[in-house]
Scaffold this active site. Structure first.
Site, PDB file in Angstrom:
ATOM      1  N   CYS A 199      -3.133  33.354  54.144  1.00 50.13           N
ATOM      2  CA  CYS A 199      -2.212  32.871  53.109  1.00 50.13           C
ATOM      3  C   CYS A 199      -1.842  33.944  52.089  1.00 50.13           C
ATOM      4  O   CYS A 199      -1.123  33.662  51.132  1.00 50.13           O
ATOM      5  CB  CYS A 199      -2.832  31.691  52.350  1.00 50.13           C
ATOM      6  SG  CYS A 199      -3.309  30.298  53.372  1.00 50.13           S
ATOM      7  N   ARG A 240       5.769  30.593  49.451  1.00 49.77           N
ATOM      8  CA  ARG A 240       5.304  29.876  50.643  1.00 49.77           C
ATOM      9  C   ARG A 240       4.049  29.057  50.344  1.00 49.77           C
ATOM     10  O   ARG A 240       3.969  27.868  50.678  1.00 49.77           O
ATOM     11  CB  ARG A 240       5.017  30.872  51.772  1.00 49.77           C
ATOM     12  CG  ARG A 240       4.508  30.236  53.050  1.00 49.77           C
ATOM     13  CD  ARG A 240       4.326  31.292  54.124  1.00 49.77           C
ATOM     14  NE  ARG A 240       3.138  32.085  53.882  1.00 49.77           N
ATOM     15  CZ  ARG A 240       1.937  31.841  54.420  1.00 49.77           C
ATOM     16  NH1 ARG A 240       1.778  30.789  55.203  1.00 49.77           N
ATOM     17  NH2 ARG A 240       0.920  32.631  54.182  1.00 49.77           N
TER      18      ARG A 240
END
Length: 345
Positions: A199, A240
């Protein structure tokens, strides 16, 4: 007995990257570096020119090991992570790596640039993946991975709160850091969104650091390329993670529930928003974003077109001259020739 063996085999196939895969990754990167160093020494006269052929063999071997690496990781991406994009890319990478090895061995020396880029990517990514926390002289230092994840977690939390949401920050079950956001649905169900290494955008940043470091161009233009790629990727990645966290935590994409659960092999309806926001929307848009960032960087470093032309050749088996067809700055160093015995780097 057979059932026990089957269970062990399944656990091995679906296992996350571990000490064995880490060791294989380092071996691949070091082999690329040895081959690249040998090729550089032969091209510059520090070794006999005949060592270029030896360098081809070493780097071709590195590509073959790289194919094995992706083959080993494919079950993890496809079945454990249930990431169809990453799973497809991993399995496609196996024959692609073997094809690169074949072409390089046959004399397509421009592929030395791509090989150096892979080595650079590994040198950026692997320390975060493999180096643990250390304690020196009575002082504890966090692993690079933990520090990076913590940074992304804090910045993602700021963005989530700016949007008006206030999840609790808790220790993630996978890593044990303060890296997870705990949401509670209207029905009282608790959801955890954990920030892990994937991530952080590190993989995409490593790609561009490797590519920019691999080409032979003035340092000033390389630094300008990095100044474009790294901040853009970092910013887009925070968008995101914020999008996934908010969408999953508030169950905003609970559509086609049965179909999505079937597609991802899950029975938990609360995961639908996560699968769609992360595994589908974000991963597809990430590919689009990488193409856009590549174009911006290429405007500063047209030398990267050598790598892009090689990738297009691998896909289509046709030669391309992108520098002549794109509106790019005039300054450009053409990469090495594609036939044995010539070098214009």
């Amino acid at each position: 007995m057979q059932s026990a063996l089957l269970d062990v085999a399944t656990d091995v196939l679906l296992a996350a990257p571990n000490a064995a895969t880490d060791a294989l990754a380092w071996l691949v990167v070091l082999t690329f570096l040895v081959g690249a160093g040998m090729e550089w020494a032969a091209r510059t006269g520090r070794l006999d020119a005949g060592y270029v052929r030896t360098a081809r063999g070493v780097v071709a071997g590195a590509w073959a090991m790289f194919a094995l690496f992706w083959l080993v990781l494919f079950p993890h991406f496809a079945f454990a992570q249930k990431s169809y994009v990453e799973g497809i890319l991993a399995i496609v990478a196996v024959p692609a790596c073997l094809y690169v090895a074949k072409l390089l061995w046959e004399g397509r020396d421009s592929l030395f640039v791509l090989s150096r880029a892979v080595a650079g990517m590994g040198l950026v990514y692997l320390p975060f993946e493999t180096i643990p926390s250390v304690s020196l002289f009575g002082t504890a230092y966090p692993a690079p991975k933990a520090a990076l994840i913590r940074t992304v977690t804090v910045q993602t939390g700021v963005l989530i709160r700016l949007l008006g949401y206030d999840p609790e920050l808790v220790r993630g079950p996978e890593l044990g850091y303060l890296n997870a956001f705990q949401f509670t649905t209207a029905g009282g169900h608790t959801l955890l969104f954990e920030i892990v290494l994937a991530c952080t955008g590190l993989g995409s940043i490593a790609i561009f650091v490797g590519l920019i470091g691999a080409v032979r161009a003035p340092l000033g233009r390389k630094l300008r390329g990095l100044a474009i790629a790294v901040p853009v990727i970092w910013s887009l990645n925070l968008v995101r993670t914020t999008f996934i966290g908010v969408t999953f935590g508030n169950q905003y994409l609970q559509v086609f529930v049965d179909e999505v659960l079937f597609l991802f092999g899950s029975s938990d309806p609360y995961m639908v928003s996560f699968f769609l926001s992360d595994r589908v929307i974000s991963q597809v848009l990430a590919v689009v974003a990488l193409v856009g960032v590549t174009y911006l960087v290429v405007r500063e470093l047209p030398e990267l077109l050598t790598v892009i032309e090689d990738v297009l050749y691998l896909v289509t088996n046709e030669e391309y001259d992108l520098h002549g067809s794109l509106d790019l700055p005039e300054e450009s160093a053409r990469g090495p020739m594609r036939t044995d015995g010539s070098d214009s780097e």
